[in-house]
Design a protein around this motif. Structure first.
Motif, PDB file in Angstrom:
ATOM      1  N   GLN A   1       1.020  -1.172  -0.245  1.00  0.00           N
ATOM      2  CA  GLN A   1      -0.103  -0.345  -0.188  1.00  0.00           C
ATOM      3  C   GLN A   1       0.912   0.801   0.116  1.00  0.00           C
ATOM      4  O   GLN A   1       2.010   1.344   0.277  1.00  0.00           O
ATOM      5  CB  GLN A   1      -0.920  -0.102   1.454  1.00  0.00           C
ATOM      6  CG  GLN A   1      -1.825  -0.725   1.492  1.00  0.00           C
ATOM      7  CD  GLN A   1      -2.664  -0.838   1.797  1.00  0.00           C
ATOM      8  OE1 GLN A   1      -3.370  -2.181   2.859  1.00  0.00           O
ATOM      9  NE2 GLN A   1      -3.213   0.613   2.825  1.00  0.00           N
ATOM     10  N   PRO A   2       0.764   2.159  -0.735  1.00  0.00           N
ATOM     11  CA  PRO A   2       1.320   3.597  -0.686  1.00  0.00           C
ATOM     12  C   PRO A   2       1.333   3.739   1.033  1.00  0.00           C
ATOM     13  O   PRO A   2       0.070   4.454   1.433  1.00  0.00           O
ATOM     14  CB  PRO A   2      -0.027   4.489  -1.629  1.00  0.00           C
ATOM     15  CG  PRO A   2      -0.750   3.758  -1.616  1.00  0.00           C
ATOM     16  CD  PRO A   2      -1.083   2.492  -0.830  1.00  0.00           C
ATOM     17  N   ALA A   3       2.821   4.592   1.400  1.00  0.00           N
ATOM     18  CA  ALA A   3       2.610   4.880   2.088  1.00  0.00           C
ATOM     19  C   ALA A   3       2.018   6.452   2.943  1.00  0.00           C
ATOM     20  O   ALA A   3       1.853   6.551   3.839  1.00  0.00           O
ATOM     21  CB  ALA A   3       4.274   5.590   2.814  1.00  0.00           C
ATOM     22  N   THR A   4       1.850   7.592   1.772  1.00  0.00           N
ATOM     23  CA  THR A   4       0.960   8.502   1.854  1.00  0.00           C
ATOM     24  C   THR A   4       0.359   8.626   0.860  1.00  0.00           C
ATOM     25  O   THR A   4       0.253   7.593  -0.437  1.00  0.00           O
ATOM     26  CB  THR A   4       2.031   9.718   1.694  1.00  0.00           C
ATOM     27  OG1 THR A   4       3.074   9.298   0.487  1.00  0.00           O
ATOM     28  CG2 THR A   4       3.929   9.439   2.173  1.00  0.00           C
ATOM     29  N   PRO A   5      -0.100   9.273   0.425  1.00  0.00           N
ATOM     30  CA  PRO A   5      -1.813   9.606  -0.462  1.00  0.00           C
ATOM     31  C   PRO A   5      -0.534  10.233  -1.963  1.00  0.00           C
ATOM     32  O   PRO A   5      -1.495  10.610  -2.620  1.00  0.00           O
ATOM     33  CB  PRO A   5      -2.654  10.563   0.041  1.00  0.00           C
ATOM     34  CG  PRO A   5      -2.228  10.661   1.592  1.00  0.00           C
ATOM     35  CD  PRO A   5      -0.445  10.432   1.656  1.00  0.00           C
ATOM     36  N   SER A   6       0.362  10.778  -1.463  1.00  0.00           N
ATOM     37  CA  SER A   6       1.479  10.769  -2.385  1.00  0.00           C
ATOM     38  C   SER A   6       1.071   9.844  -4.194  1.00  0.00           C
ATOM     39  O   SER A   6       1.349   9.136  -4.243  1.00  0.00           O
ATOM     40  CB  SER A   6       2.508  11.448  -2.546  1.00  0.00           C
ATOM     41  OG  SER A   6       3.560  10.669  -3.679  1.00  0.00           O
ATOM     42  N   ALA A   7       0.809  10.837  -5.395  1.00  0.00           N
ATOM     43  CA  ALA A   7       0.557  10.073  -6.408  1.00  0.00           C
ATOM     44  C   ALA A   7       1.577   9.444  -7.063  1.00  0.00           C
ATOM     45  O   ALA A   7       1.670   8.147  -8.077  1.00  0.00           O
ATOM     46  CB  ALA A   7       0.200  11.177  -8.161  1.00  0.00           C
ATOM     47  N   LEU A   8       2.778   9.483  -6.101  1.00  0.00           N
ATOM     48  CA  LEU A   8       4.315   8.599  -6.415  1.00  0.00           C
ATOM     49  C   LEU A   8       4.220   7.443  -5.909  1.00  0.00           C
ATOM     50  O   LEU A   8       4.452   5.992  -6.056  1.00  0.00           O
ATOM     51  CB  LEU A   8       5.501   9.783  -6.706  1.00  0.00           C
ATOM     52  CG  LEU A   8       6.411   9.075  -7.322  1.00  0.00           C
ATOM     53  CD1 LEU A   8       6.422   8.801  -8.337  1.00  0.00           C
ATOM     54  CD2 LEU A   8       8.372   9.664  -6.379  1.00  0.00           C
TER      55      LEU A   8
ATOM     56  N   THR B   1       1.961   5.677  -4.299  1.00  0.00           N
ATOM     57  CA  THR B   1       0.929   5.169  -5.363  1.00  0.00           C
ATOM     58  C   THR B   1       0.884   4.729  -6.051  1.00  0.00           C
ATOM     59  O   THR B   1       0.427   3.694  -7.108  1.00  0.00           O
ATOM     60  CB  THR B   1      -0.698   6.361  -4.985  1.00  0.00           C
ATOM     61  OG1 THR B   1      -0.978   6.865  -4.440  1.00  0.00           O
ATOM     62  CG2 THR B   1      -1.741   5.500  -5.365  1.00  0.00           C
ATOM     63  N   ALA B   2       1.809   5.708  -7.573  1.00  0.00           N
ATOM     64  CA  ALA B   2       2.138   4.774  -8.548  1.00  0.00           C
ATOM     65  C   ALA B   2       3.183   3.650  -8.660  1.00  0.00           C
ATOM     66  O   ALA B   2       2.870   2.814  -9.014  1.00  0.00           O
ATOM     67  CB  ALA B   2       2.834   5.800  -9.725  1.00  0.00           C
TER      68      ALA B   2
ATOM     69  N   ALA C   1       3.595   2.217  -5.803  1.00  0.00           N
ATOM     70  CA  ALA C   1       2.966   0.538  -5.174  1.00  0.00           C
ATOM     71  C   ALA C   1       2.382   0.008  -5.823  1.00  0.00           C
ATOM     72  O   ALA C   1       2.262  -1.316  -5.968  1.00  0.00           O
ATOM     73  CB  ALA C   1       2.396   1.725  -3.932  1.00  0.00           C
TER      74      ALA C   1
ATOM     75  N   MET D   1       4.098  -0.965   3.231  1.00  0.00           N
ATOM     76  CA  MET D   1       4.075   0.428   3.160  1.00  0.00           C
ATOM     77  C   MET D   1       4.918   0.627   2.191  1.00  0.00           C
ATOM     78  O   MET D   1       5.574   0.296   2.071  1.00  0.00           O
ATOM     79  CB  MET D   1       3.867   1.865   4.035  1.00  0.00           C
ATOM     80  CG  MET D   1       3.132   1.043   5.414  1.00  0.00           C
ATOM     81  SD  MET D   1       1.442   0.836   5.003  1.00  0.00           S
ATOM     82  CE  MET D   1       0.495   2.634   3.857  1.00  0.00           C
TER      83      MET D   1
ATOM     84  N   ARG E   1       7.426   3.778  -0.654  1.00  0.00           N
ATOM     85  CA  ARG E   1       7.500   5.671  -0.168  1.00  0.00           C
ATOM     86  C   ARG E   1       7.805   4.869  -1.194  1.00  0.00           C
ATOM     87  O   ARG E   1       9.384   4.489  -1.695  1.00  0.00           O
ATOM     88  CB  ARG E   1       8.262   5.451   1.305  1.00  0.00           C
ATOM     89  CG  ARG E   1       8.984   6.927   1.039  1.00  0.00           C
ATOM     90  CD  ARG E   1       7.175   7.461   0.816  1.00  0.00           C
ATOM     91  NE  ARG E   1       8.314   8.950   1.420  1.00  0.00           N
ATOM     92  CZ  ARG E   1       7.318  10.593   1.392  1.00  0.00           C
ATOM     93  NH1 ARG E   1       6.468  10.188   0.206  1.00  0.00           N
ATOM     94  NH2 ARG E   1       7.973  11.324   1.536  1.00  0.00           N
TER      95      ARG E   1
END
Lengths: 462, 204
Positions: free
Chosen positions: A262-269, A271-272, A274, A327, A329
């Motif tokens: 899962q993405p560690a933060t909501p950042s688009a990067l 997320t991408a 992940a 997570m 990052r």
């Protein structure tokens, strides 16, 4: 459609469903939600328990990293391991104490074929004897043909970097299948191809100890899938004996390691990355097994897009090895493009892996779409204290029951592991066993989780 | 030649981008494996952005705090963005950097490039963004409609698979209300956000 659902949930205020980690440790009626004939047991691998081996791992265990750190924590060596080569009857007694109906173990290639073309018939006979004893005890053997270790003559020739391994493994498979066909119907060709490649070529903590080589890592996964296709064909060609009369002579699995990313933060990067990591690690192998198309990509490094003959339809069941969530990052400076961390404030095992039973439910429901029946071929935790194991077990079996209710076809569960053993780079520090091993006598001593394990098994409809 | 070009560009004229301050709060969610997942990834996201326009030169800044709403959510993250650029009457371009600080993650700080270009054709326009909206949207191409007397709206595609939309409602005294929402998917990971903000100044 799924985006729309997510939107609705967002708009409704994001009320979270109670997580499976909030399920207690009470067994109660747990197990009754599993289907009749559900396989219930444990898993091990040859190098981790047999002892007395000489293979790619024993060579690696003696080495050190460039900075001087030993390859294995505390400079542990597998050496005698749990001496299961000589104590199978004790292992079998432990399985019976658990009320097990299956046992997943591996046959050691380096023991059976120590030099190319030179076969150890006595060792094969001993494995056959194990299978006979398992059958007699009502325990279905599930045999893994490759579980991380290689004979030295194979690793010296490049292991899975050398295409010759495909034919060598096919020959080995034919030999084993011919010898065990009367006892074995469940065959696991490969254990965790993704872990083998990542640990051996990215992290550098498994043989051959190469680091940050995502190109070779990806080629190795592709080679393992080519080998699997031929091994599966060999199994189906050779093993035509239905050992237990259930109508199936051969059922082939890959034990696929899945991990929640899962993405560690909501950042688009984040997320991408992940999403890309999930596709590479979790999705690419089942997709290849279904379609025959090996599609693996590390952006900026390598893309493999290859149709492999015999790969589509090469498994009858999908094996899933599930342990934890990571997570993701983004770290574009690293070979994997990311760093993985565990959630803060969540329960973790002795290795720092988050205990996240919802992930098992997620994978079982997700991969149900492929249409295969599934077996949880590994699931467990390193827990020296023994306090976490029973709730872990209850939560993960609850996850399986919920997945079945949600439409997943799950046929079995093999807990990792029957007993504490040599946990690869972690040595003997990481204790995954339902039984501990007394250090001086190597006696198998039950943990507090043996009784709950047996109780769950007793609840499974017969 | 350069002087002539500069004088044309810098001449007092209507600009596509105008000075603005916006502050709001959003709910942000990431999801994994969708139907089987808990929605434990929701976060509350207060944001503030500001834009200054000086003879066409644009300076933008913004900050976002993403605080998980439930235990086990995404990590606490603070995001800062700074972009500079230029706005003409029918076009604008800003570029800069987004800095995302998540103290519990490794690496704690990640820097992203951020870009937004806009073209106007009178009552409609196009916007292209890369790591736009404080780095929360990977890439988008939107169609802008308006401004009308009482507001404007836009709708667009988010790469690789998703939608983004916003609506601006004009209120008296230069005030306004903006609702922005997006959702996108990459393999088995999804992200979505709804942000409601009050604005003061040139809305678009």
């Amino acid at each position: 459609m799924r985006c729309a659902v997510l939107w609705v949930l967002v708009l409704l205020g994001c009320q979270p469903r109670a997580g499976l980690d909030e399920v207690g440790a009470e067994v109660g009626a747990l197990g009754r939600g599993l289907p009749r004939g559900f396989l219930w047991g444990t898993a091990t691998s040859s190098h981790q328990i047999e002892g007395g081996l000489d293979n790619s791992w024993t060579e690696f265990e003696a080495g050190a990293f460039p900075d001087g750190r030993p390859h294995i924590r505390n400079e542990d060596r597998s050496t005698v391991a749990t001496d299961s080569w000589n104590r199978f009857d004790e292992d079998l007694a432990a399985m019976q104490q658990l009320g097990a109906t299956t046992y997943r173990f591996s046959v050691e290639w380096s023991r059976l074929e120590p030099r190319k073309g030179e076969w150890n018939d006595a060792a094969m006979e001993r494995y056959r004897d194990w299978c006979l004893k398992l059958r007699a005890a009502g325990i279905e053997p599930m045999v893994t043909l490759h579980h991380f270790s290689l004979p030295r003559w194979v690793s010296d020739a490049g292991g899975f970097e050398n295409p010759a391994i495909v034919d060598d493994l096919e020959r080995f498979t034919r030999r084993v299948a011919k010898n065990l066909e009367r006892q074995v119907d469940l065959w696991v060709t490969l254990n965790e191809p993704n872990v083998y490649a990542v640990q051996g070529y990215l992290a550098g903590v498994f043989p051959p100890g190469k680091k940050d080589d995502t190109v070779t890592q990806t080629k190795v996964i592709a080679m393992m899938l080519r080998a699997h296709a031929k091994m599966a064909a060999a199994l189906r060609a050779v093993d035509d004996v239905d050992a237990d009369g259930d109508g199936f002579a051969t059922r082939v699995l890959v034990a696929h390691h899945v991990r929640t990313f899962q993405p560690a933060t909501p950042s688009a990067l984040d997320t991408a990355i992940a999403g890309l990591t999930d596709d590479y690690a979790n999705e690419a192998i089942p997709r290849a097994l279904k379609t025959g198309r090996v599609l693996l990509s590390v952006p900026g490094a390598i893309t493999i897009d290859e149709q492999v003959e015999g790969l589509a339809g090469s498994v009858d069941l999908l094996g899933l090895n599930y342990y934890t969530r990571d997570m993701v990052r983004a770290d574009l400076g690293s070979a994997s493009l990311s760093q993985l961390t565990s959630r803060k404030g969540r329960a973790v095992n002795d290795l720092g892996w988050e205990l996240y039973p919802d992930g098992l439910h997620g994978f079982l429901t997700r991969f149900a779409a492929y249409g295969w029946p599934m077996v949880v071929t590994e699931n467990g935790l390193a827990d020296r204290s023994g306090r976490l194991r029973t709730p872990f077990l209850v939560q993960h079996v609850t996850a399986i029951e919920r997945a079945i209710r949600d439409g997943a076809d799950v046929r079995g569960y093999a807990h990792w592991s029957l007993m504490d053993n040599f946990e690869w780079a972690e040595g003997y520090d990481a204790q995954f066993g339902l039984f501990t091993i007394e250090e001086t006598t190597l006696r198998r001593l039950p943990t507090e989780s043996v009784a709950p394990f047996r109780a769950i098994g007793a609840n499974i409809p017969r | 030649m350069t002087a002539v070009l500069l004088s044309v560009l810098l001449a007092a004229q209507p600009r596509l981008l105008e000075p603005e301050v916006a502050a709001g709060v959003g709910v942000l969610a990431t999801s994994y494996q969708t139907f089987g997942a808990r929605l434990g990834e929701a976060a509350l996201a207060p944001t503030v952005t500001a834009r200054g326009v000086f003879s066409g030169f644009v300076v933008e800044g913004g900050a976002l705090l993403s605080a998980p709403l439930v235990r086990g959510g995404t990590l606490l993250t603070t995001t800062f963005a700074a972009r500079v650029g230029f706005s003409g009457e029918r076009w604008a371009m800003v570029a800069g950097v987004v800095a995302q600080l998540a103290p519990e993650a490794t690496p704690a700080l990640v820097l992203l490039p951020s870009l937004r270009g806009q073209l106007s054709f009178g009552g409609a326009g196009l916007t292209l963004g890369v790591f736009d909206h404080l780095g929360l949207v990977p890439a988008h191409l939107s169609v802008d409609v308006g401004p009308f007397s009482n507001g404007a709206f836009s709708l667009g595609w988010v790469a690789p698979l998703g939608l983004i939309g916003s609506a601006d409602l004009s209120l008296p005294r230069g005030l306004g209300l903006r609702v922005t929402a997006f959702a996108y998917r990459l393999n088995n990971v999804e992200a979505a956000m709804v942000l409601v903000a009050g604005t003061f100044g040139g809305a678009r």
